[in-house]
Design a protein around this motif. Structure first.
Motif, PDB file in Angstrom:
ATOM      1  N   LYS A  82      16.425 -43.140  36.121  1.00  0.00           N
ATOM      2  CA  LYS A  82      16.147 -44.238  35.213  1.00  0.00           C
ATOM      3  C   LYS A  82      15.796 -45.481  36.020  1.00  0.00           C
ATOM      4  O   LYS A  82      16.377 -45.720  37.073  1.00  0.00           O
ATOM      5  CB  LYS A  82      17.355 -44.508  34.322  1.00  0.00           C
ATOM      6  CG  LYS A  82      17.682 -43.359  33.377  1.00  0.00           C
ATOM      7  CD  LYS A  82      18.745 -43.754  32.377  1.00  0.00           C
ATOM      8  CE  LYS A  82      18.984 -42.648  31.363  1.00  0.00           C
ATOM      9  NZ  LYS A  82      19.917 -43.061  30.297  1.00  0.00           N
ATOM     10  N   ILE A  83      14.850 -46.241  35.524  1.00  0.00           N
ATOM     11  CA  ILE A  83      14.397 -47.428  36.243  1.00  0.00           C
ATOM     12  C   ILE A  83      14.452 -48.640  35.313  1.00  0.00           C
ATOM     13  O   ILE A  83      14.457 -48.512  34.087  1.00  0.00           O
ATOM     14  CB  ILE A  83      12.971 -47.260  36.794  1.00  0.00           C
ATOM     15  CG1 ILE A  83      11.977 -47.002  35.655  1.00  0.00           C
ATOM     16  CG2 ILE A  83      12.915 -46.122  37.811  1.00  0.00           C
ATOM     17  CD1 ILE A  83      10.536 -46.943  36.109  1.00  0.00           C
ATOM     18  N   ASP A  84      14.493 -49.821  35.923  1.00  0.00           N
ATOM     19  CA  ASP A  84      14.586 -51.041  35.133  1.00  0.00           C
ATOM     20  C   ASP A  84      14.066 -52.226  35.934  1.00  0.00           C
ATOM     21  O   ASP A  84      14.186 -52.262  37.159  1.00  0.00           O
ATOM     22  CB  ASP A  84      16.045 -51.293  34.716  1.00  0.00           C
ATOM     23  CG  ASP A  84      16.200 -52.551  33.871  1.00  0.00           C
ATOM     24  OD1 ASP A  84      15.340 -52.797  33.010  1.00  0.00           O
ATOM     25  OD2 ASP A  84      17.182 -53.296  34.077  1.00  0.00           O
ATOM     26  N   PHE A  85      13.465 -53.176  35.251  1.00  0.00           N
ATOM     27  CA  PHE A  85      13.272 -54.526  35.772  1.00  0.00           C
ATOM     28  C   PHE A  85      13.198 -55.480  34.589  1.00  0.00           C
ATOM     29  O   PHE A  85      12.981 -55.092  33.452  1.00  0.00           O
ATOM     30  CB  PHE A  85      12.056 -54.657  36.705  1.00  0.00           C
ATOM     31  CG  PHE A  85      10.708 -54.334  36.107  1.00  0.00           C
ATOM     32  CD1 PHE A  85      10.014 -55.257  35.344  1.00  0.00           C
ATOM     33  CD2 PHE A  85      10.105 -53.114  36.350  1.00  0.00           C
ATOM     34  CE1 PHE A  85       8.767 -54.975  34.824  1.00  0.00           C
ATOM     35  CE2 PHE A  85       8.854 -52.815  35.838  1.00  0.00           C
ATOM     36  CZ  PHE A  85       8.183 -53.743  35.072  1.00  0.00           C
ATOM     37  N   ARG A  86      13.482 -56.725  34.858  1.00  0.00           N
ATOM     38  CA  ARG A  86      13.525 -57.796  33.863  1.00  0.00           C
ATOM     39  C   ARG A  86      14.631 -57.620  32.824  1.00  0.00           C
ATOM     40  O   ARG A  86      14.536 -58.115  31.706  1.00  0.00           O
ATOM     41  CB  ARG A  86      12.169 -58.005  33.215  1.00  0.00           C
ATOM     42  CG  ARG A  86      11.125 -58.521  34.210  1.00  0.00           C
ATOM     43  CD  ARG A  86      10.266 -59.618  33.656  1.00  0.00           C
ATOM     44  NE  ARG A  86       9.747 -60.473  34.732  1.00  0.00           N
ATOM     45  CZ  ARG A  86       8.752 -61.318  34.603  1.00  0.00           C
ATOM     46  NH1 ARG A  86       8.142 -61.446  33.440  1.00  0.00           N
ATOM     47  NH2 ARG A  86       8.368 -62.071  35.615  1.00  0.00           N
ATOM     48  N   GLY A  87      15.697 -56.897  33.179  1.00  0.00           N
ATOM     49  CA  GLY A  87      16.928 -56.984  32.411  1.00  0.00           C
ATOM     50  C   GLY A  87      17.038 -56.148  31.156  1.00  0.00           C
ATOM     51  O   GLY A  87      17.779 -56.514  30.243  1.00  0.00           O
ATOM     52  N   SER A 132       6.031 -58.123  32.429  1.00  0.00           N
ATOM     53  CA  SER A 132       5.890 -58.730  31.101  1.00  0.00           C
ATOM     54  C   SER A 132       4.443 -58.760  30.632  1.00  0.00           C
ATOM     55  O   SER A 132       4.025 -59.669  29.921  1.00  0.00           O
ATOM     56  CB  SER A 132       6.483 -60.151  31.081  1.00  0.00           C
ATOM     57  OG  SER A 132       7.876 -60.100  31.259  1.00  0.00           O
ATOM     58  N   SER A 133       3.684 -57.753  31.027  1.00  0.00           N
ATOM     59  CA  SER A 133       2.293 -57.658  30.618  1.00  0.00           C
ATOM     60  C   SER A 133       1.890 -56.180  30.664  1.00  0.00           C
ATOM     61  O   SER A 133       2.675 -55.333  31.061  1.00  0.00           O
ATOM     62  CB  SER A 133       1.407 -58.494  31.547  1.00  0.00           C
ATOM     63  OG  SER A 133       0.107 -58.620  31.022  1.00  0.00           O
ATOM     64  N   TYR A 488      16.351 -64.027  30.460  1.00  0.00           N
ATOM     65  CA  TYR A 488      15.622 -65.013  31.252  1.00  0.00           C
ATOM     66  C   TYR A 488      15.957 -64.794  32.723  1.00  0.00           C
ATOM     67  O   TYR A 488      17.003 -64.216  33.053  1.00  0.00           O
ATOM     68  CB  TYR A 488      15.945 -66.444  30.825  1.00  0.00           C
ATOM     69  CG  TYR A 488      17.396 -66.854  30.977  1.00  0.00           C
ATOM     70  CD1 TYR A 488      17.879 -67.410  32.166  1.00  0.00           C
ATOM     71  CD2 TYR A 488      18.290 -66.694  29.926  1.00  0.00           C
ATOM     72  CE1 TYR A 488      19.205 -67.790  32.298  1.00  0.00           C
ATOM     73  CE2 TYR A 488      19.614 -67.075  30.040  1.00  0.00           C
ATOM     74  CZ  TYR A 488      20.068 -67.619  31.233  1.00  0.00           C
ATOM     75  OH  TYR A 488      21.382 -67.994  31.368  1.00  0.00           O
ATOM     76  N   GLY A 489      15.053 -65.244  33.588  1.00  0.00           N
ATOM     77  CA  GLY A 489      15.323 -65.003  35.000  1.00  0.00           C
ATOM     78  C   GLY A 489      14.298 -65.617  35.930  1.00  0.00           C
ATOM     79  O   GLY A 489      13.366 -66.323  35.520  1.00  0.00           O
ATOM     80  N   VAL A 511      18.529 -62.369  36.811  1.00  0.00           N
ATOM     81  CA  VAL A 511      18.299 -62.122  35.394  1.00  0.00           C
ATOM     82  C   VAL A 511      19.593 -62.267  34.607  1.00  0.00           C
ATOM     83  O   VAL A 511      20.674 -61.923  35.094  1.00  0.00           O
ATOM     84  CB  VAL A 511      17.693 -60.712  35.167  1.00  0.00           C
ATOM     85  CG1 VAL A 511      18.631 -59.618  35.656  1.00  0.00           C
ATOM     86  CG2 VAL A 511      17.337 -60.500  33.690  1.00  0.00           C
ATOM     87  N   GLN A 512      19.458 -62.809  33.417  1.00  0.00           N
ATOM     88  CA  GLN A 512      20.538 -62.840  32.433  1.00  0.00           C
ATOM     89  C   GLN A 512      20.016 -62.153  31.175  1.00  0.00           C
ATOM     90  O   GLN A 512      18.945 -62.511  30.662  1.00  0.00           O
ATOM     91  CB  GLN A 512      20.947 -64.274  32.106  1.00  0.00           C
ATOM     92  CG  GLN A 512      21.755 -64.976  33.173  1.00  0.00           C
ATOM     93  CD  GLN A 512      23.213 -64.542  33.174  1.00  0.00           C
ATOM     94  OE1 GLN A 512      23.672 -63.845  32.282  1.00  0.00           O
ATOM     95  NE2 GLN A 512      23.941 -64.937  34.206  1.00  0.00           N
TER      96      GLN A 512
END
Length: 633
Positions: A82-87, A132-133, A488-489, A511-512
């Protein structure tokens, strides 16, 4: 031990050795090619050279060590990470990231993560992360952004072989040939491991193996036409251990554990075919059409198979000029999932346009996507969603070295089939709303011949973020939506060539992720942190050239602690421990031969994924090493 970690972080933040100058790279995976200094988006670009120097065993390892992306084995399964970015969290982050290989989307129609293991690092030319795009061109699943992988088309010919601890052995190749009207390339990899954890009291371990290969051909019968075709396959077989209690984990992370349900085995096969052509009406106007068919089969513990069949068509009309660029596209996708009890389909039709205007020092982006998504089961029940995506962006070049950018996107993620339908009967279990996000980003780029700096700030407002409510009694557990949430981050990327011998690459992400409004089964999560999200993510790589032939590198990875995946109330006794790993590598190159060695987790630090109290899945919990060679023919 803490002093060693702090020391390595300090050294990395002050110092991958290069004697070349840095320059802006082109973003080639988006609908419109753009110089990264002029881009209206926050982007990360990694080249074949970056991947080669990292000496990673798979793309998950590269993402986790070198980029802003976090990757962790899915409940112990290192082949399905599993992968993640931007919270968006380690539990569901991967479903909010769109991943493509040469434009072909590899996201699944169910909750199985994207199989990045199916592509060999040796075959990759570029890896681009668009934050985010990406919703306009890629569509469903791009709430957090997109990861686009482009494979090599060069004349290179190389073979890589290495071996390592725990019986690890790997061999890969890339062979390319290009002429004026014809090009062909092939790549492949085979890997096996005896495993690092025990799966039972008999001493058996979590062994694994995988094979993958691809072939791509392009032909230009006339100057204005390109015909292309490709085929690829992956075969994976992994046995992986179950969770441990905290006492078991602290005592011996490699043990099988006495309080879980035992090990699991997954065999996962994929086969993909693609055909496409391009017609150039002129130097400025072109038409591209690409179709693909992919078949997958997953079998757990020698049980009944789950079969997937995906058909996709992507078409676009493109116009490129000095004043503006324009793309009009149509996408079609039909995905079918079949097992003993289910016959489910997910289909989508989408129309989009993307436009960029070049007004002196300003670049303006405007794009929109309309997508109709339908889910159906063999019982005749269905769900239909009509969704839209928007991208607006602006970049202003202060001079040849600096630029400011701002962008907004409205993105979405539809439900997975297995969130809507019962796995054992195929019956419709309840409507799960698609998640929708409004993303706002501002950033600054500063590129010098010896330094490349990127800074971006972002805010994301979400409606109906999709998650699984895990009732402690399991009676009311279900897939549902968080009414409102936000994130936000801050992202900072800096690559600094200090001199011809020393350089540093630093990737820092703050990031929060907050649940703004959600009540489920009488439990109010409003104001709580989204579980599985680390507030701080630091990756720093120090490089030193001992001489013209020998390069030494040190990488430090750190992620702060987080709430366990199921801890939506933020009140579990146990939290996700901070992740720490120090990795070193050295390579020696003489003409066409490169010798290399790498040690991961040098200080033998224990790392794991926490699902809940006493449900801990160890990962990268001991020191490992590989050594091998690369031969360029």
């Amino acid at each position: 031990m803490k002093k060693k970690i702090v020391l390595s972080l300090f050294i990395s933040s002050v110092l991958v050795a290069q004697s070349v100058e840095l320059e802006p790279l082109s973003i080639v995976s988006t609908a419109i090619k753009t110089d990264e200094l002029k881009s209206t988006d926050a982007v990360e670009i990694y080249t074949a050279e970056d991947i080669d120097k990292a000496h990673v065993q798979n793309i998950y390892e590269f993402l986790n060590q070198q980029t802003s992306v976090t990757a962790m084995p899915s409940y112990g399964n290192s082949f399905s990470q599993k992968i993640d970015f931007r919270g968006y969290g380690m539990d569901n982050g991967y479903q909010n990231i769109l991943i493509t290989i040469n434009g072909r989307k590899i996201n699944n129609v169910d909750m199985v993560p994207q199989l990045l293991l199916g592509i060999s690092p040796a075959s990759i030319e570029r890896l681009e992360i668009i934050k985010s795009s990406g919703i306009v061109k890629g569509g469903d699943g791009a709430n957090a952004g997109a990861i686009n992988i482009i494979t090599k088309k060069s004349n290179a010919k190389e073979i890589t072989v290495y071996g390592g601890t725990h019986g690890t052995a790997d061999g890969s190749f890339y062979l390319g040939h290009s002429e004026e009207k014809f090009s062909i390339n092939a790549s492949g990899e085979a890997q096996r491991s005896d495993g690092s954890r025990y799966i039972n009291s008999s001493g058996d371990k979590d062994e694994s193996s995988m094979r993958t290969a691809s072939l791509n051909v392009a032909y230009n019968p006339i100057d204005t036409v390109e015909l292309r075709a490709g085929a690829s396959f992956a075969r994976t077989d992994i046995t992986y251990a179950s969770f441990l209690t905290l006492d078991e984990y602290n005592n011996d992370a490699k043990q099988a554990g006495a309080f879980n349900w035992g090990s699991a085995n997954q065999k996962y096969d994929t086969d993909a075919l693609n055909l496409g052509f391009s017609y150039h009406f002129s130097d400025k106007l072109s038409l591209n059409i690409d179709g693909a068919k992919e078949k997958k089969r997953s079998i757990y513990n020698s049980g009944s198979p789950t079969d997937y069949e995906y058909d996709s068509l992507n078409s676009s009309l493109n116009y490129v000029d000095n004043l503006f660029s324009f793309t009009l596209g149509y996408d079609l996708f039909d995905g079918n999932l079949v097992n003993t009890n289910n016959d489910l389909t997910k289909t989508s039709n989408a129309l989009y346009f993307l436009n960029e205007l070049y007004l002196g020092k300003s670049t303006v982006k405007l794009g929109a996507r309309y997508e109709d998504i339908s889910f159906k089961s063999k019982t005749g029940e269905n769900q239909d969603d009509t969704l839209y995506g928007v991208e607006l962006g602006y970049n202003y070049a202060l001079d040849k070295e600096k630029s400011l950018f701002a962008n907004y996107s409205h993105a979405y993620q539809s439900s997975s089939l297995d969130r809507l339908f019962d796995w054992s009967t195929g019956a419709f279990t309840g409507y799960v709303k698609p998640s929708e996000s409004d993303n706002f980003t501002v950033g600054f780029n500063y590129f010098l011949p010896t330094n490349k700096l990127k800074i971006s700030l972002y805010y994301i407002s979400l409606k109906d973020e999709i998650y699984y409510y895990a009732d402690p009694t399991w009676a009311s557990s279900r897939n549902t939506n968080i009414d409102k949430s936000y994130k936000y981050g801050l992202d900072i990327y800096d690559k600094w060539l200090i001199n011809e011998e020393l350089s540093v690459v630093l990737n820092y992400n703050y990031v929060q992720a907050v649940i703004d409004k959600e009540v489920e089964n009488g439990e109010d999560y409003s104001g709580n942190d989204l579980p599985g999200v680390s507030n701080h993510n630091i990756k720093a790589t120090l490089g030193y050239s001992l001489n013209k032939s020998t390069i030494f590198s040190l990488t430090q990875t750190y992620r702060s602690s987080a709430y366990a995946l199921n801890d939506f109330n933020n009140n579990f006794t146990q939290k996700q421990d901070a992740y720490k790993s120090t990795d070193i590598s050295i390579s020696y190159t003489k003409e066409s031969l490169e010798l290399f060695a790498k040690i991961n987790n040098l200080f033998n630090q224990k790392n794991a994924l926490w699902v809940e109290d006493d449900a801990i899945y160890p990962m990268n919990f001991c020191t490992t090493a590989i050594a091998g060679f690369k031969l360029k023919i």
